[in-house]
Design a protein around this motif. Structure first.
Motif, PDB file in Angstrom:
ATOM      1  N   LYS A  65       0.583  -1.396   0.531  1.00 54.44           N
ATOM      2  CA  LYS A  65      -0.113  -0.059  -0.327  1.00 54.44           C
ATOM      3  C   LYS A  65       1.349   1.085   0.337  1.00 54.44           C
ATOM      4  CE  LYS A  65      -2.616   0.737   3.331  1.00 54.44           C
ATOM      5  NZ  LYS A  65      -1.743   1.919   4.203  1.00 54.44           N
ATOM      6  N   GLU A 108     -10.498   5.465   6.657  1.00 56.17           N
ATOM      7  CA  GLU A 108      -9.359   4.770   6.933  1.00 56.17           C
ATOM      8  C   GLU A 108      -8.483   5.615   5.745  1.00 56.17           C
ATOM      9  OE1 GLU A 108      -8.082   3.289   9.652  1.00 56.17           O
ATOM     10  OE2 GLU A 108     -10.279   4.232  10.356  1.00 56.17           O
ATOM     11  N   LEU A 109      -8.783   4.750   4.452  1.00 56.49           N
ATOM     12  CA  LEU A 109      -7.853   5.464   3.535  1.00 56.49           C
ATOM     13  C   LEU A 109      -7.759   6.890   3.437  1.00 56.49           C
ATOM     14  CD1 LEU A 109      -8.708   2.433   0.687  1.00 56.49           C
ATOM     15  CD2 LEU A 109      -6.887   2.386   2.799  1.00 56.49           C
ATOM     16  N   TYR A 126      -5.072   7.941   6.089  1.00 57.29           N
ATOM     17  CA  TYR A 126      -3.771   7.016   5.931  1.00 57.29           C
ATOM     18  C   TYR A 126      -3.623   8.604   5.097  1.00 57.29           C
ATOM     19  CZ  TYR A 126      -0.874   4.920   2.065  1.00 57.29           C
ATOM     20  OH  TYR A 126       0.722   4.233   2.397  1.00 57.29           O
ATOM     21  N   ASN A 173      -3.080  11.315   6.578  1.00 59.80           N
ATOM     22  CA  ASN A 173      -1.819  11.247   8.170  1.00 59.80           C
ATOM     23  C   ASN A 173       0.288  11.254   7.314  1.00 59.80           C
ATOM     24  OD1 ASN A 173      -3.324  11.534  10.017  1.00 59.80           O
ATOM     25  ND2 ASN A 173      -3.767   8.810  10.754  1.00 59.80           N
ATOM     26  N   SER A 174      -0.181  10.898   5.977  1.00 59.84           N
ATOM     27  CA  SER A 174       1.400  10.148   5.764  1.00 59.84           C
ATOM     28  C   SER A 174       1.849  11.348   4.690  1.00 59.84           C
ATOM     29  CB  SER A 174       1.375   8.988   3.649  1.00 59.84           C
ATOM     30  OG  SER A 174      -0.091   8.027   5.085  1.00 59.84           O
TER      31      SER A 174
END
Length: 318
Positions: free
Chosen positions: A31, A61-62, A65, A68-69
């Motif tokens: 991922k 959630e994605l 993600y 946050n990333s």
């Protein structure tokens, strides 16, 4: 601290196959994430500058993600919205053979495609030194088209430097009958227009670099950087023009993201007050470095990485 560079657009979650071959035979994926605009923002951030990314992701959630990333890479994500009305976009890579990738997009109706000009904090835009625009965003939807044009015109009106990379995606633009007009309009509003040779040929009907540069300047672009892949890059403004040879790469591992890395190298240099030639030289180095690493952003270098890379190149030549 307000970002020096602001960009906006869709970033997607990537499912990157562990094995090579047709997807029907692949069982494991890594991922990752990638998007032309956030790639540039991360590249500029790694090279020592403040960058901000504006977008919209799914409230799931994605989406978390992605936020946050990208925030973890030093990019300001304070202007990224979340929505429970649409999902985060996805794309899946297919590695048929070394150095050759196929990409499958699952982005229709995504959260980012529902962005609109009403979500923009114009004071945030006004605080930037550079607005970087890609030719992907205006064709995600009608509202994204309106948003892109509004931002470009706002930046022009307020004296903010506009960078435009057409990032031509034929699968996306095919449903917009006047897409060439949009791309040429954005080129004309830009202070820096950065097409690849194939993109320029599509827009202007010629692959002659000198003609492309003249036509680009005639549209209203202040400066032109014309990328010709492994051969090199032409650059031109009303005051100067020239050509920078590409650095030789022994092995291309993953070509996706090279153009975004190039743009980050160029724009970070311009933020430092360097000449267009110096900016293209750094862009060429970053572009060469990123194709040697798998992933869209994993190979984006720091200034220290660039210096070490160039030192090793010089050691080989001695």
């Amino acid at each position: 601290m307000k970002p020096e560079l602001v960009t906006f657009g869709e970033t997607m979650v990537i499912f990157d196959p562990v094995e090579k071959g047709p997807l029907r035979y692949v069982n494991q994926f890594n991922k990752r994430f990638g998007g032309a605009e956030s790639n540039v923002a991360i590249g500029v951030s790694r090279l020592g500058h403040n960058a901000g990314w504006i977008s919209q992701v799914g409230d799931e959630e994605l989406g978390l993600y992605l936020i946050n990333s990208i925030r973890g890479e030093g990019v300001d994500t304070s202007q990224v919205k979340m929505t429970d009305e649409a999902p985060t976009g996805l794309y899946i890579k297919e590695r048929v053979r070394e150095g050759s990738n196929q990409v499958y997009y699952y982005r229709a109706g995504s959260a980012a495609s529902r962005m609109s000009k009403d979500q923009i904090d114009w004071d945030y835009i006004k605080g930037a030194k550079i607005i970087h625009i890609s030719g992907i965003t205006p064709f995600l939807s009608e509202s994204c088209h309106e948003l892109t044009m509004e931002v470009a015109e706002f930046a022009k009106e307020h004296g903010i430097f506009v960078s435009f990379d057409p990032n031509l995606r034929l699968k996306i633009i095919s449903s917009f009958p006047k897409h060439k007009e949009t791309l040429l309009r954005l080129a004309g509003l830009s202070d820096l227009f950065m097409p690849g040779i194939e993109e320029a040929e599509y827009l202007f009907g010629t692959n002659d670099p000198e003609t492309i540069i003249q036509l680009s300047l005639k549209t209203g672009a202040g400066q032109v950087v014309l990328k010709k892949g492994e051969h090199g890059t032409y650059y031109a403004s009303k005051e100067d023009k020239g050509f920078v040879k590409s650095l030789r790469v022994e092995k291309v591992v993953d070509p996706i993201g090279a153009g975004d890395g190039f743009a980050a190298g160029v724009l970070s240099s311009l933020l430092e007050g360097r000449s267009l030639k110096e900016a293209v030289e750094r862009g060429s180095v970053v572009g060469a470095m990123i194709v040697t690493v798998e992933g869209d952003i994993e190979g984006l270098p720091t200034v220290r990485d660039i210096n070490e890379f160039l030192r090793k190149k010089q050691d080989v030549l001695r």
